[in-house]
Design an enzyme around this catalytic site. Structure first.
Site, PDB file in Angstrom:
ATOM      1  N   TYR A  56       0.807  -1.139   0.155  1.00  0.00           N
ATOM      2  CA  TYR A  56       0.123  -0.120   0.160  1.00  0.00           C
ATOM      3  C   TYR A  56       0.673   1.146   0.053  1.00  0.00           C
ATOM      4  O   TYR A  56       1.897   1.440   0.859  1.00  0.00           O
ATOM      5  CB  TYR A  56      -1.007  -0.177   1.298  1.00  0.00           C
ATOM      6  CG  TYR A  56      -2.451   0.061   0.832  1.00  0.00           C
ATOM      7  CD1 TYR A  56      -3.052   1.125   0.236  1.00  0.00           C
ATOM      8  CD2 TYR A  56      -3.179  -1.109   1.145  1.00  0.00           C
ATOM      9  CE1 TYR A  56      -4.207   1.167  -0.328  1.00  0.00           C
ATOM     10  CE2 TYR A  56      -4.752  -1.213   0.638  1.00  0.00           C
ATOM     11  CZ  TYR A  56      -4.960   0.044   0.010  1.00  0.00           C
ATOM     12  OH  TYR A  56      -6.259   0.061  -0.440  1.00  0.00           O
ATOM     13  N   GLU A  58      -0.265   4.801  -0.580  1.00  0.00           N
ATOM     14  CA  GLU A  58      -1.097   6.089  -0.637  1.00  0.00           C
ATOM     15  C   GLU A  58      -0.244   7.292  -0.549  1.00  0.00           C
ATOM     16  O   GLU A  58       0.812   7.394   0.260  1.00  0.00           O
ATOM     17  CB  GLU A  58      -2.320   6.271   0.247  1.00  0.00           C
ATOM     18  CG  GLU A  58      -3.407   5.349  -0.083  1.00  0.00           C
ATOM     19  CD  GLU A  58      -4.349   5.561   0.763  1.00  0.00           C
ATOM     20  OE1 GLU A  58      -4.538   6.254   1.790  1.00  0.00           O
ATOM     21  OE2 GLU A  58      -5.644   4.817   0.558  1.00  0.00           O
ATOM     22  N   THR A 228      -3.559   6.780 -21.754  1.00  0.00           N
ATOM     23  CA  THR A 228      -3.492   5.323 -21.208  1.00  0.00           C
ATOM     24  C   THR A 228      -2.028   4.856 -21.365  1.00  0.00           C
ATOM     25  O   THR A 228      -1.292   5.671 -22.429  1.00  0.00           O
ATOM     26  CB  THR A 228      -4.453   4.450 -22.114  1.00  0.00           C
ATOM     27  OG1 THR A 228      -4.115   4.460 -23.321  1.00  0.00           O
ATOM     28  CG2 THR A 228      -5.886   4.816 -21.646  1.00  0.00           C
ATOM     29  N   LYS A 231      -1.961   1.391 -24.981  1.00  0.00           N
ATOM     30  CA  LYS A 231      -2.331   1.055 -26.283  1.00  0.00           C
ATOM     31  C   LYS A 231      -1.044   1.121 -27.222  1.00  0.00           C
ATOM     32  O   LYS A 231      -0.329   0.232 -27.072  1.00  0.00           O
ATOM     33  CB  LYS A 231      -3.431   2.045 -26.639  1.00  0.00           C
ATOM     34  CG  LYS A 231      -4.727   1.748 -25.846  1.00  0.00           C
ATOM     35  CD  LYS A 231      -5.784   3.100 -26.030  1.00  0.00           C
ATOM     36  CE  LYS A 231      -6.990   2.812 -25.245  1.00  0.00           C
ATOM     37  NZ  LYS A 231      -7.981   3.849 -25.238  1.00  0.00           N
ATOM     38  N   ARG A 237      -2.061  -2.068 -18.480  1.00  0.00           N
ATOM     39  CA  ARG A 237      -3.181  -1.485 -18.613  1.00  0.00           C
ATOM     40  C   ARG A 237      -3.139  -0.440 -17.363  1.00  0.00           C
ATOM     41  O   ARG A 237      -3.038  -0.545 -16.257  1.00  0.00           O
ATOM     42  CB  ARG A 237      -4.456  -2.098 -17.993  1.00  0.00           C
ATOM     43  CG  ARG A 237      -4.642  -3.264 -19.064  1.00  0.00           C
ATOM     44  CD  ARG A 237      -5.819  -3.967 -19.190  1.00  0.00           C
ATOM     45  NE  ARG A 237      -6.894  -3.004 -20.043  1.00  0.00           N
ATOM     46  CZ  ARG A 237      -6.784  -3.160 -21.444  1.00  0.00           C
ATOM     47  NH1 ARG A 237      -6.203  -3.829 -22.158  1.00  0.00           N
ATOM     48  NH2 ARG A 237      -7.479  -2.158 -21.903  1.00  0.00           N
TER      49      ARG A 237
END
Ligand SMILES: *Cc1c(COP(=O)(O)O)cnc(C)c1O
Length: 422
Positions: A56, A58, A228, A231, A237
């Protein structure tokens, strides 16, 4: 095959492992023409499946809300530095979970609910998140839309200026999902300046072409670049937001804590690797080969009597208008799938048919170029497409099966990156 490639997965969950193995076969044997898809490298795949998953994080490098970030900070800093270098920007945020959340963060940074925002209409080639009605961005904001000219299929910059000056939107998006032509970022910048709008270039589709120098860069013209990573950029992704220093704080605050919690560190790692790959000379060659292939494929399709929106392509993408062929896009797309050629049906500008049953199919060359196909193969691809469209119109399943065998044959000679031997 899957047992040796994913031994733990096969032992724990053979049912799921079988799905993955079947997908590997499908991706190896088919001609994948969906312009938003690609094959990531084995290195990107490995980075995306690491123990970074377990952490984690954040916050941002050097300012986290959890301890134990010694390695994660380094991973994210690498991704950021590489993005800045590759795209020539002051600031990069590599945490957006995907392209749609990245765009939501842009709205959060620069607009309030009810504000007017402007983008290209979905049926004209824009993206849902550019203020289209069925998207949250079109219900929480007042979306106004521009399009292309009916006679040329090209963006009508005069109409864009007129709309922008009449509506004075907070945010203007340029870029889209079905645009076969070069975007004039300088023209949009002038319009946005006149209208007092924040200008966002959503380069999700063409980021790899920009990185490889095969499409002009928006970096000197726009306030924010949204993209993104999966692509043409050929990463995992995910997404990135890039901007000048003056907008850095607003963008970072909007992504976290505004919209998201912990970043997907394994994806950040994959993005870092993809950006490293995209900085190599081989990727410059790749980006130019994608465009050369698309132009060659467009020319071969025109020779075979197809109508292409805007008459061709400048980039990786071709939009075939099947209206004159008198067979719907969906019927063709499904027939092509049975022929081992994977495309998506798509609306064409001013489409008289419904979005779920439109008149076009959208194709592109990023994936086939990743496998090493070159311009000499494009007449063959165009032949398959022409035969598949004929077969779709006649309901000739036998013809589709013949194409499928031919496709499989050629693809076997061009192993895909990241896949076991095809
Ligand atoms: C693909 C795309 C997106 C959305 O990306 P997702 O990762 O599918 O959410 C946004 N904008 C444009 C222009 C795109 O082509």
């Amino acid at each position: 095959m899957s047992a040796s490639r994913h031994p733990a997965l096969s032992a724990t969950d053979p049912e799921l492992a079988a799905c993955v193995a079947a997908e590997e076969v499908l991706q190896a044997q088919t001609l994948r023409l969906i312009p938003s898809e690609n094959y990531v490298s084995a290195a990107v795949l490995e980075a995306s499946g690491t123990v970074l998953q377990n952490k984690y994080s954040e916050g941002y490098p050097g300012r986290r809300y959890y301890e134990g970030q010694q390695n994660i900070d380094r991973v994210e800093a690498l991704a950021i530095e590489r993005a800045k270098g590759l795209f020539g920007v002051d600031h990069a945020n590599v945490q957006p979970y995907s392209g749609s959340p990245a765009n939501l963060a842009v709205y959060l940074a620069f607009a309030k609910p009810g504000d007017t925002v402007m983008g290209m209409a979905l049926p004209m080639g824009g993206h849902l998140t550019h203020g289209w009605g069925v998207s949250a961005t079109g219900t929480w904001f007042r979306g106004v839309q521009y399009g292309v000219r009916a006679d040329t299929g090209l963006i009508d910059y005069d109409a864009v200026r007129e709309l922008a000056l009449a509506e004075r939107p907070k945010v203007i998006f340029c870029g889209g999902t079905a645009l076969p032509r070069t975007i004039d970022f300088a023209a949009f910048a002038e319009i946005a300046r006149e209208a007092g709008s924040v200008l966002v270039a959503d380069v999700a589709h063409i980021a790899g072409l920009i990185a490889g120098g095969a499409h002009p860069s928006p970096a000197d013209h726009v306030d924010v670049i949204s993209t993104t990573t999966h692509k043409t950029l050929r990463g995992p992704r995910g997404a990135m937001l890039m901007c000048r220093e003056e907008h850095a704080r607003a963008i970072d605050k909007a992504v976290f804590p505004g919209l998201q919690g912990g970043p997907h560190n394994q994806t950040t790692a994959g993005i870092a690797v993809a950006l490293h790959e995209a900085a190599q000379p081989a990727f410059v060659r790749y980006a130019h080969a994608v465009v050369a292939n698309a132009k060659a494929l467009a020319a071969a399709l025109l020779e075979r009597g197809f109508d292409l929106v805007s008459g061709g392509t400048d980039n990786h993408l071709i939009l075939i208008d099947l209206t004159r062929k008198e067979v719907p896009g969906k019927v063709v797309a499904k027939a092509m799938d049975r022929a081992g050629i994977v495309v998506n049906y798509n609306t064409v500008p001013f489409d008289p048919r419904k979005p779920f049953d439109p008149s076009g199919v959208r194709i592109g060359t990023p994936s086939l170029t990743s496998r090493g196909l070159s311009t000499e193969h494009m007449p063959v691809v165009a032949d398959w497409i022409a035969r598949a469209v004929d077969a779709a119109a006649k309901g000739d399943e036998q013809a589709l099966a013949v194409i499928r065998a031919e496709v499989q044959d050629l693809m076997a000679a061009f192993p895909a990156p990241g896949l076991p031997l095809s």
